[in-house]
Design a protein around this motif. Sequence first.
Motif, PDB file in Angstrom:
ATOM      1  N   ASP A 200      41.459  90.609  39.633  1.00 25.47           N
ATOM      2  CA  ASP A 200      42.309  90.162  38.554  1.00 25.47           C
ATOM      3  C   ASP A 200      43.734  89.925  39.030  1.00 25.47           C
ATOM      4  OD1 ASP A 200      40.232  90.229  36.793  1.00 25.47           O
ATOM      5  OD2 ASP A 200      40.648  92.280  36.102  1.00 25.47           O
ATOM      6  N   ASN A 201      44.132  90.566  40.135  1.00 23.85           N
ATOM      7  CA  ASN A 201      45.483  90.410  40.666  1.00 23.85           C
ATOM      8  C   ASN A 201      45.485  89.771  42.044  1.00 23.85           C
ATOM      9  OD1 ASN A 201      46.755  91.776  38.436  1.00 23.85           O
ATOM     10  ND2 ASN A 201      45.947  93.684  39.273  1.00 23.85           N
ATOM     11  N   GLY A 202      44.309  89.260  42.481  1.00 24.13           N
ATOM     12  CA  GLY A 202      44.215  88.695  43.820  1.00 24.13           C
ATOM     13  C   GLY A 202      44.508  87.205  43.859  1.00 24.13           C
ATOM     14  N   GLU A 203      44.147  86.587  44.969  1.00 24.47           N
ATOM     15  CA  GLU A 203      44.385  85.158  45.158  1.00 24.47           C
ATOM     16  C   GLU A 203      43.527  84.335  44.186  1.00 24.47           C
ATOM     17  OE1 GLU A 203      45.469  85.090  49.913  1.00 24.47           O
ATOM     18  OE2 GLU A 203      43.404  84.695  49.249  1.00 24.47           O
ATOM     19  N   VAL A 204      44.064  83.206  43.822  1.00 30.01           N
ATOM     20  CA  VAL A 204      43.362  82.301  42.904  1.00 30.01           C
ATOM     21  C   VAL A 204      43.027  81.013  43.643  1.00 30.01           C
ATOM     22  CG1 VAL A 204      43.520  80.945  40.791  1.00 30.01           C
ATOM     23  CG2 VAL A 204      44.494  83.254  40.867  1.00 30.01           C
ATOM     24  N   MET A 205      41.752  80.701  43.705  1.00 30.82           N
ATOM     25  CA  MET A 205      41.311  79.446  44.287  1.00 30.82           C
ATOM     26  C   MET A 205      41.298  78.367  43.204  1.00 30.82           C
ATOM     27  SD  MET A 205      38.094  80.898  46.539  1.00 30.82           S
ATOM     28  CE  MET A 205      37.729  79.282  47.194  1.00 30.82           C
ATOM     29  N   TYR A 206      41.673  77.155  43.592  1.00 30.09           N
ATOM     30  CA  TYR A 206      41.682  76.075  42.602  1.00 30.09           C
ATOM     31  C   TYR A 206      41.238  74.751  43.230  1.00 30.09           C
ATOM     32  CZ  TYR A 206      45.985  74.152  44.640  1.00 30.09           C
ATOM     33  OH  TYR A 206      46.903  73.597  45.493  1.00 30.09           O
ATOM     34  N   MET A 207      40.695  73.891  42.406  1.00 28.99           N
ATOM     35  CA  MET A 207      40.350  72.524  42.781  1.00 28.99           C
ATOM     36  C   MET A 207      40.783  71.621  41.626  1.00 28.99           C
ATOM     37  SD  MET A 207      36.716  70.818  43.909  1.00 28.99           S
ATOM     38  CE  MET A 207      36.085  70.746  42.236  1.00 28.99           C
ATOM     39  N   ARG A 208      41.665  70.676  41.930  1.00 27.99           N
ATOM     40  CA  ARG A 208      42.296  69.867  40.886  1.00 27.99           C
ATOM     41  C   ARG A 208      42.082  68.383  41.206  1.00 27.99           C
ATOM     42  NH1 ARG A 208      46.320  71.066  37.017  1.00 27.99           N
ATOM     43  NH2 ARG A 208      47.984  69.528  36.731  1.00 27.99           N
TER      44      ARG A 208
END
Length: 242
Positions: A200-208
């Motif tokens: 919940d507080n770690g890195e966030v992966m994203y694809m946009r």
Amino acid sequence: MAKIDFLRRLICPCFSPSRTATAVAAPTTTKKRMSASLRDDIQEDQDKSTTTRDSSSEEESINNDNHHHSHQLLPPRPSKSMVIGTIYGHRHGRVLFCIQHDRLSSRPSLLLELSMTTHLLVKEMQCGVLRIALKCGRLDMRTSPLYSIPLWTMYCNGRKVGFAVQRRAKDKDRLILKTIQLVSFGAGVIPSEKKEEDDDNGEVMYMRASYERVVGSSDSESFHLLNPVECSDQELSIFLIR
């Protein structure tokens, strides 16, 4: 980092005188009969011409009516537009799918939390085709706007994998969207401000990326990933069906 590299490779590599003049004149009555006959013939021809014009007008009117009715019976064409779609989530947390009409806005038009982890999503995308279908069969939601349906049954490449929940954006979601608002196409990782192991507080992966939004009717809508010409041929589609 292997998953991040895979996502980056995936999304960044798509009208004369008459001879009878000397003849003996015929009796006057004969001339009258001939004139009357001629008038009858002319009148008959005029009647035929009028009848033909009336028939043609009726046929044209019928054809126009049929053409008009055929246009009325045709189903409405789907409307298409372009939106910004973002898939993001923690490495082992649930994936969220966000739709924005304005990428500079931190208020999404649609936010869905999928019952699928980021790890599973990347694994499914490795085959090159990812189709997610969200279906709702609730009778009490037939007249509700499509974006207001709170719960969807989720299918991934034909397999039922749980549910998807439509929810409002939280402060954390708005912060993520604000962080990547200048990104129009790409994939990456948003580092965590807190060095903790909790997802919940770690890195966030994203694809946009840009998606083509297709509105079939008030009960169906879909989003299709638009790949740039130089990128890989990744197919990703999300369907909303009621």
